[in-house]
Design a protein around this motif. Sequence first.
Motif, PDB file in Angstrom:
ATOM      1  N   UNK A 251       8.490   9.832   3.935  1.00 24.37           N
ATOM      2  CA  UNK A 251       8.239  10.569   2.706  1.00 24.37           C
ATOM      3  C   UNK A 251       6.758  10.452   2.379  1.00 24.37           C
ATOM      4  N   UNK A 252       6.167  11.561   1.955  1.00 28.73           N
ATOM      5  CA  UNK A 252       4.745  11.586   1.650  1.00 28.73           C
ATOM      6  C   UNK A 252       3.949  12.318   2.709  1.00 28.73           C
ATOM      7  N   UNK A 253       2.806  12.887   2.303  1.00 29.44           N
ATOM      8  CA  UNK A 253       1.932  13.569   3.239  1.00 29.44           C
ATOM      9  C   UNK A 253       2.625  14.712   3.946  1.00 29.44           C
ATOM     10  N   UNK A 254       2.332  14.903   5.231  1.00 30.39           N
ATOM     11  CA  UNK A 254       2.956  16.001   5.986  1.00 30.39           C
ATOM     12  C   UNK A 254       4.459  15.835   6.161  1.00 30.39           C
ATOM     13  N   UNK A 255       4.945  14.597   6.014  1.00 30.68           N
ATOM     14  CA  UNK A 255       6.378  14.365   6.178  1.00 30.68           C
ATOM     15  C   UNK A 255       7.196  15.061   5.104  1.00 30.68           C
ATOM     16  N   UNK A 256       6.607  15.348   3.944  1.00 25.69           N
ATOM     17  CA  UNK A 256       7.353  16.016   2.883  1.00 25.69           C
ATOM     18  C   UNK A 256       7.859  17.386   3.322  1.00 25.69           C
TER      19      UNK A 256
ATOM     20  N   UNK B 275       0.847  -1.182   0.000  1.00 29.10           N
ATOM     21  CA  UNK B 275       0.000   0.000   0.000  1.00 29.10           C
ATOM     22  C   UNK B 275       0.882   1.231   0.000  1.00 29.10           C
ATOM     23  N   UNK B 276       0.493   2.238  -0.751  1.00 25.74           N
ATOM     24  CA  UNK B 276       1.255   3.480  -0.774  1.00 25.74           C
ATOM     25  C   UNK B 276       0.445   4.559  -1.462  1.00 25.74           C
ATOM     26  N   UNK B 277       0.850   5.785  -1.266  1.00 25.87           N
ATOM     27  CA  UNK B 277       0.163   6.912  -1.885  1.00 25.87           C
ATOM     28  C   UNK B 277       0.753   8.211  -1.391  1.00 25.87           C
ATOM     29  N   UNK B 278       0.325   9.323  -1.968  1.00 20.77           N
ATOM     30  CA  UNK B 278       0.994  10.596  -1.673  1.00 20.77           C
ATOM     31  C   UNK B 278       0.635  11.223  -0.345  1.00 20.77           C
ATOM     32  N   UNK B 279      -0.440  10.788   0.310  1.00 17.65           N
ATOM     33  CA  UNK B 279      -0.951  11.535   1.450  1.00 17.65           C
ATOM     34  C   UNK B 279      -0.507  10.996   2.808  1.00 17.65           C
ATOM     35  N   UNK B 280       0.129   9.846   2.835  1.00 17.73           N
ATOM     36  CA  UNK B 280       0.534   9.221   4.100  1.00 17.73           C
ATOM     37  C   UNK B 280       2.052   9.254   4.247  1.00 17.73           C
ATOM     38  N   UNK B 281       2.555   9.457   5.460  1.00 18.44           N
ATOM     39  CA  UNK B 281       4.011   9.389   5.682  1.00 18.44           C
ATOM     40  C   UNK B 281       4.502   7.961   5.548  1.00 18.44           C
ATOM     41  N   UNK B 282       5.373   7.718   4.593  1.00 18.70           N
ATOM     42  CA  UNK B 282       5.788   6.376   4.197  1.00 18.70           C
ATOM     43  C   UNK B 282       7.208   6.120   4.667  1.00 18.70           C
ATOM     44  N   UNK B 283       7.425   4.988   5.322  1.00 19.74           N
ATOM     45  CA  UNK B 283       8.772   4.625   5.751  1.00 19.74           C
ATOM     46  C   UNK B 283       8.734   3.737   6.965  1.00 19.74           C
ATOM     47  N   UNK B 284       9.905   3.340   7.427  1.00 23.20           N
ATOM     48  CA  UNK B 284       9.979   2.463   8.579  1.00 23.20           C
ATOM     49  C   UNK B 284      11.360   2.492   9.210  1.00 23.20           C
ATOM     50  N   UNK B 285      11.510   1.880  10.388  1.00 20.83           N
ATOM     51  CA  UNK B 285      12.775   1.919  11.122  1.00 20.83           C
ATOM     52  C   UNK B 285      13.738   0.813  10.718  1.00 20.83           C
ATOM     53  N   UNK B 286      14.883   0.827  11.338  1.00 24.22           N
ATOM     54  CA  UNK B 286      15.950  -0.161  11.185  1.00 24.22           C
ATOM     55  C   UNK B 286      16.418  -0.228   9.739  1.00 24.22           C
TER      56      UNK B 286
END
Length: 490
Positions: free
Chosen positions: A464-469, A445-456
């Motif tokens: 990246x994405x959403x407010x994180x941009x 799942x992915x798209x422009x409006x959600x903050x995308x990423x993870x740890x480690x």
Amino acid sequence: MNIQKGNFLDSERWEGRAFFADWQRTAAGVIEVTDPATGAVIASVGVGGGADIRHAAAEARVAQKAWARMLPTERARILSKAADLLEQNGAELIPWIMRESGSIYPKAGIEIEHGALFMRHAASLATAPMGMLIPAMDNRTNYARRVPHGVVGVISPFNFPLVLSVRSIAAALAFGNAVVHKPDPRTPISGGIIIARIFEEAGLPKGVLQIVPGGADAGEAMCTDPNIAMISFTGSARGGSKVAEIAGKHFKKVQLELGGKNSLIVLDDADLDVAASNSAWGAFLHQGQICMATGLILVDEKIADALTTKLVAKASHLTAGDPSLNEVALGPIISDGQVEIIDEIVNDAVAKGAKLLVGGTHDGRFYAATVLSGVKPGMRAFEEEIFGPVACIATFSSEQEAIALTNNSDYGLAAGVISADIGRALRIAEELDVGMVHVNDQTVNGGPFAPFGGPRKSGNGTRIGGPADIEEFTTWKWISVKDAATPHPF
């Protein structure tokens, strides 16, 4: 499917060239782009080395000042027009994506759709509020605003070459940054040429976006060049580690979106047909060559046999072959070397006690949809990102065991939980140490409006994405104002 000879991507404009302030030859020469399904040469493009990257970065830094001063509404207009152009020319561009990256038609179509969404989201960010008043500490007025970094270097991979390039490029441009972009040399058209043409036609000022395909030497040059302030990297954990090391030595901001070993947890109350469908889609889409791919299917032991039978049936009916024929579900693996890695991981699992239920074979780069059961910790199939069409089934006897098996991973990108009980699924989701959890869905799942990423190994804590941009592609600048200068004690 033949590549359409439309006017928009007319190869006479860019053949053998890269995109600087305009289409130019590179000092490093030319590379041929091949179809991974057939080995046929599609086109040739200019390839960049260190000198080309330095040239691009210097030009971008000069162009960036005027771009940052441009009204945000004008930047938004250009980004919106770029999105329109991508959609309007989709019929011409989709076959290029298919031929170059080994994508089936629906996946290539997703790249067009999501690419346009990312650009429209970036357009909205261009006009977002970018500052705040700071509480007074004395008789001064204090305010802070978000400002662009300057030049952002973008490095993107082969698997979703258009989307994973555009999501960084568009966001960086929205805030007034210039961009030097290095697409993967295996997919320089989908990840570079298409994007250059879109922005060229949208009216982006010359020099603001420079696109130079290249290998590791070009990437290293980006990480060391003094004109580049930030690196946005999408790729493998090993590549991301190297980027972070080199760029960190040169005091650059680094945003990393890396791999994943993503668990789909199937609880004992799940609908087995739906769960099997989700498992197959998450594991086999684009031959498993997705950072969000369902790398581990964790199934309650009470339903494991029944779910496995249904998943094997689905895998048995998924054919692999040339996507351009529009008759297959799986296209080619990107390289012969990656096929060897997939084989090694499957063989390691079988040698350590896993059962190969279907697949595990390949015809050249066409790897059959594969199902392994009895996958356990200590097997490479349990612990490593495979980047191939391999569904790895492991069992658990309790919710806490499923949570522990998910969290005890070097990665932390995504997870899914399937259950008829939303409250139960949400309770588990809250305990998973990953960046993204999808309840009653698989992991892709992915798209422009959600903050995308993870740890480690999935990233360096950035999103990246959403407010994180806003957080990633701008930085704070504090300004304090006195009505008049006053003396100090010294």
